[in-house]
Design an enzyme around this catalytic site. Structure first.
Site: not given
Ligand code: GLA
Length: 389
Positions: A33, A36, A67, A127, A129, A175, A225
């Site tokens: 986690e 990436d 939608s 998750l 989406s 993702d 983030y």
């Molecule tokens: C989010 C980002 C991913 C990754 C995760 C953490 O989902 O979209 O690219 O960095 O967080 O692992």
């Protein structure tokens, strides 16, 4: 459901023409986690939950979006000549971003589309989406406009590009890659520095993957983030003065310990430590799984949580409550926060005969402690995005 969506499409947009159908899954990451965007490894799998899309080509350059999840918004209209992000565009910023990214790659879209989507990934749960919607749109465009040269991996990269540059979220590739490239009953062991990958069968013997949704999403997710990314970049730059590395993923734990004093800020050092150790944990976890050592896999998941909680600081009170409760339940092999963090979901590996007890006990205690219900999904690993015949 396919039949209902087809009826809905005709109700919303009228009869005629060829209507094509697509699906792109959400994902859950088992371990690796926040690695990436640090050149490390990730180990996500596609879910059988995801986003469905129905589309029909138009003769003009209009875009019409609907939608089923946001039916109160009705049909949202735009045009291929208006591919710019805006607040009013709401969720359509995701498909529009992908169309914009196609054009940026030099792929001219000559016709507009009528596009109807329906997603069964719980909203805001972490998750993926939005990644599934991006990959879905990419696949729809590739199929509708016969863009043969694009591979599924390209669609993942286009999705990420649009998310970074159109929607302003500086995410890594995990993702979109999982949504585009997933494979039933397998997780994807992906090296994000090369995009080399391997499918690893997820053989959990007598256990299941259980996702627990905390139903909280703390604000500032995007900016926190992006802060983490910047902190890792600062740490990398300082380390590069001493060691010849391209990414934090190039370092072993020992190399990190030997050079970590090059990082001047305590915060950046903690972030980098997580990135390095988590990458190594992901590698070890995949080896453990291949060796049928599910217990070791679970221990590494637990260690991943501790590191995300203490060093990377992307957990929150509600998520820590869920994980602490899970760790106390006999039959729980491993449990950790999954995804970007600051709320969202945990992922746990739970013995079959403990799943009911897990859901009952955590359900009750979480409600008592937090004041609202958690949601549980006992999930299956599905295939990546595809055209529905
Ligand atoms: C989010 C980002 C991913 C990754 C995760 C953490 O989902 O979209 O690219 O960095 O967080 O692992």
């Amino acid at each position: 459901m396919q039949k209902e969506l087809m009826e809905k499409f005709v109700e919303v947009y009228g009869e005629g023409g060829e209507i094509r159908e697509y699906f792109a899954p959400g994902r859950v990451n088992l371990i690796g986690e926040h690695t990436d965007y640090n050149g490390g490894h990730v180990f996500p799998c596609a879910l059988t939950l995801g986003t469905y899309g129905l589309a029909r080509k138009r003769d003009d350059r209009k875009l019409r979006f609907y939608s089923v999840n946001f039916s109160r918004l009705g049909v949202l209209e735009s045009s291929l000549d208006d591919l710019i992000p805006s607040d009013q565009a709401g969720w359509t910023n995701y498909p529009k971003g992908v169309m914009w990214a196609f054009e940026k790659r030099g792929i001219k879209l000559e016709h507009g589309v009528d596009f109807l989507i329906y997603g069964n990934i719980p909203n805001g749960s972490g998750l993926s989406s939005s990644a599934s919607l991006e990959v879905l749109t990419g696949l729809m465009l590739k199929d509708m406009f016969g863009v043969e040269e694009l591979s599924m991996q390209d669609l993942a990269l286009i999705g990420q590009y649009s998310e970074n540059n159109f929607n302003g979220m500086n995410c890594g590739i995990m993702d979109q890659f999982a949504s585009a490239m997933g494979k039933k009953d397998c997780a994807i062991f992906l090296d994000t520095s090369t995009l080399d990958y391997e499918y690893a069968p997820v053989k959990l013997k007598d256990a299941r993957i259980v996702i627990t949704n905390s139903k909280v999403k703390h604000s500032l997710v995007g900016s926190a983030y992006n802060d983490r990314r910047n902190e890792c970049e600062t740490a990398l730059k300082e380390l590069q003065k001493e060691v010849d590395i391209k990414t934090l993923g190039d370092l072993s734990e020992e190399e990190f310990e030997a050079h970590m004093s090059a990082i001047t800020s305590d915060i950046c050092r903690k972030r980098a430590k997580h990135a390095v150790y988590e990458n190594q944990r992901a590698v070890k976890a995949v080896n453990a799984l291949k060796a049928d050592n599910v217990e070791e896999f679970g221990k590494l998941m637990n260690a991943s949580h501790v590191s995300l909680r203490d060093d990377y600081e992307v957990s929150c009170e509600e998520i820590d409550i869920l994980v602490d409760l899970a760790w106390q339940i006999p039959g729980v092999i491993g449990s950790r926060i999954t995804g970007g963090g600051f709320g969202g979901c945990t992922v746990s590996i739970v013995k079959n005969d403990a799943v009911d007890h897990f859901i009952d006990t955590i359900g009750k205690q979480y409600k008592e402690k937090v004041g609202h219900e958690a949601e549980f999904y006992v999930v299956d690993i599905g295939d990546g995005a595809h055209v529905i015949a």
